[in-house]
Design an enzyme around this catalytic site. Structure first.
Site, PDB file in Angstrom:
ATOM      1  N   GLY A  43      31.687  40.311  42.448  1.00  7.86           N
ATOM      2  CA  GLY A  43      30.591  39.731  43.213  1.00  7.86           C
ATOM      3  C   GLY A  43      29.325  39.460  42.436  1.00  7.86           C
ATOM      4  N   ASP A  99      25.774  42.732  43.380  1.00 11.77           N
ATOM      5  CA  ASP A  99      25.536  41.685  44.373  1.00 11.77           C
ATOM      6  C   ASP A  99      24.815  42.264  45.587  1.00 11.77           C
ATOM      7  OD1 ASP A  99      27.755  43.169  45.150  1.00 11.77           O
ATOM      8  OD2 ASP A  99      29.061  41.450  45.512  1.00 11.77           O
ATOM      9  N   ASP A 102      24.948  48.568  49.664  1.00 10.35           N
ATOM     10  CA  ASP A 102      25.115  48.772  51.107  1.00 10.35           C
ATOM     11  C   ASP A 102      25.147  50.285  51.373  1.00 10.35           C
ATOM     12  OD1 ASP A 102      25.878  48.684  53.761  1.00 10.35           O
ATOM     13  OD2 ASP A 102      27.368  47.135  53.509  1.00 10.35           O
ATOM     14  N   PHE A 151      27.362  41.440  58.126  1.00  4.32           N
ATOM     15  CA  PHE A 151      28.255  41.211  56.990  1.00  4.32           C
ATOM     16  C   PHE A 151      27.975  39.832  56.409  1.00  4.32           C
ATOM     17  CE2 PHE A 151      32.151  40.384  54.644  1.00  4.32           C
ATOM     18  CZ  PHE A 151      32.219  41.564  53.919  1.00  4.32           C
ATOM     19  N   VAL A 152      27.547  39.814  55.174  1.00  6.49           N
ATOM     20  CA  VAL A 152      27.149  38.554  54.549  1.00  6.49           C
ATOM     21  C   VAL A 152      28.138  38.155  53.463  1.00  6.49           C
ATOM     22  CG1 VAL A 152      24.705  38.816  55.075  1.00  6.49           C
ATOM     23  CG2 VAL A 152      25.600  39.803  52.966  1.00  6.49           C
ATOM     24  N   ASP A 158      32.180  38.393  49.090  1.00  5.35           N
ATOM     25  CA  ASP A 158      33.431  37.879  49.638  1.00  5.35           C
ATOM     26  C   ASP A 158      33.823  38.514  50.961  1.00  5.35           C
ATOM     27  OD1 ASP A 158      34.074  40.448  48.313  1.00  5.35           O
ATOM     28  OD2 ASP A 158      36.111  39.946  48.919  1.00  5.35           O
TER      29      ASP A 158
HETATM   30  P1  XMP Z   1      28.527  49.929  48.839  1.00  6.87           P
HETATM   31  O1  XMP Z   1      28.818  50.159  50.296  1.00  6.87           O
HETATM   32  O2  XMP Z   1      29.415  50.726  47.946  1.00  6.87           O
HETATM   33  O3  XMP Z   1      28.896  48.421  48.671  1.00  6.87           O
HETATM   34  O4  XMP Z   1      27.065  50.060  48.537  1.00  6.87           O
HETATM   35  C1  XMP Z   1      28.857  47.821  47.501  1.00  6.87           C
HETATM   36  C2  XMP Z   1      29.930  46.769  47.373  1.00  6.87           C
HETATM   37  O5  XMP Z   1      30.570  46.483  48.624  1.00  6.87           O
HETATM   38  C3  XMP Z   1      30.635  45.126  48.893  1.00  6.87           C
HETATM   39  N1  XMP Z   1      29.823  44.837  50.120  1.00  6.87           N
HETATM   40  C4  XMP Z   1      29.785  43.689  50.772  1.00  6.87           C
HETATM   41  N2  XMP Z   1      30.399  42.538  50.513  1.00  6.87           N
HETATM   42  N3  XMP Z   1      29.313  41.533  52.360  1.00  6.87           N
HETATM   43  C5  XMP Z   1      30.167  41.482  51.324  1.00  6.87           C
HETATM   44  O6  XMP Z   1      30.728  40.404  51.098  1.00  6.87           O
HETATM   45  C6  XMP Z   1      28.637  42.664  52.705  1.00  6.87           C
HETATM   46  O7  XMP Z   1      27.866  42.662  53.664  1.00  6.87           O
HETATM   47  C7  XMP Z   1      28.894  43.798  51.853  1.00  6.87           C
HETATM   48  N4  XMP Z   1      28.449  45.054  51.861  1.00  6.87           N
HETATM   49  C8  XMP Z   1      29.029  45.659  50.790  1.00  6.87           C
HETATM   50  C9  XMP Z   1      30.061  44.465  47.680  1.00  6.87           C
HETATM   51  O8  XMP Z   1      31.135  44.031  46.879  1.00  6.87           O
HETATM   52  C10 XMP Z   1      29.304  45.518  46.930  1.00  6.87           C
HETATM   53  O9  XMP Z   1      29.402  45.400  45.529  1.00  6.87           O
HETATM   54 MG    MG Z   2      30.661  44.273  44.538  1.00  5.34          MG
END
Ligand code: XMP
Ligand code: MG
Length: 180
Positions: A43, A99, A102, A151-152, A158
């Site tokens: 990402g 990217d 979260d 969710f973006v 992706d």
């Molecule tokens: P965490 O939860 O570990 O997330 O902080 C990090 C990775 O999770 C993916 N991620 C998302 N991908 N839309 C997405 O397309 C979202 O809203 C989203 N939230 C988390 C992302 O790959 C990130 O590196």
């Molecule tokens: Mg990622």
């Protein structure tokens, strides 16, 4: 593909401006350093190339691949190292580019790994920060945009491996989770 998007949150122009701002901040902070920039696959590839080209700093570029989402919309809670970096980070300043932050699980996993390997400093640059999603306490030092709890996709982000090539960040229509 564009028809699956409910609304655009950040346009290509918004992101270009943010990348410029981030690159300038990083340039100021890393003036006398040669950081190893670690981009989180897949990402972060898009924002990495933007921010790097706005940085007037000597750097080395590395990639790491970790997985926690299994392609869906919810974190599985478990982070796995898929492909490691090849660079030695001991005694090096490291800048992670993500990217989105979260839950914070992915970032925490990578930061812990780099600390175990005795990185001198670790900072984080992310295109998007979703503070409402946080489960673990981690902070991004350079943030493009704070996003709402939706969710973006797009600009590297992706859903099931798709939508990364949208030139903007948008909210996916909820019906896509149900139909696809
Ligand atoms: P965490 O939860 O570990 O997330 O902080 C990090 C990775 O999770 C993916 N991620 C998302 N991908 N839309 C997405 O397309 C979202 O809203 C989203 N939230 C988390 C992302 O790959 C990130 O590196
Ligand atoms: Mg990622």
């Amino acid at each position: 593909m564009n028809d699956d998007i409910e609304r655009i949150l950040y346009s290509q122009e918004d992101i270009a401006k943010a990348a410029k701002r981030l690159g300038q901040q990083i340039t100021t902070d890393y003036k006398d350093k040669v950081p190893v920039v670690i981009s989180v696959l897949s990402g972060a590839v898009f924002i990495t190339t933007d921010v790097l080209r706005q940085m007037d700093v000597y750097t080395q570029l590395a990639f790491i691949d970790v997985s926690s989402y299994n392609g869906g919309t919810k974190s599985s809670g478990e982070v796995r190292l898929v492909t490691d970096i090849t660079q030695n980070v001991a005694d090096r300043d490291v800048l992670i580019i993500e990217d989105i932050v979260d839950t914070g699980r992915t970032l925490k996993f990578i930061i812990d790994l780099l600390k175990q390997r005795h990185a001198k400093s670790v900072r984080v640059c992310t295109l998007l920060d979703k503070p409402t999603g946080r489960v673990l306490e981690v902070k991004a030092d350079y943030v493009g945009f704070k996003v709402p709890d939706e969710f973006v996709v797009g600009y590297g982000l992706d859903y099931k491996g798709e939508y990364r090539n949208l030139p903007y960040v948008g909210v996916l229509k909820p019906k896509i989770y149900l139909d696809k």
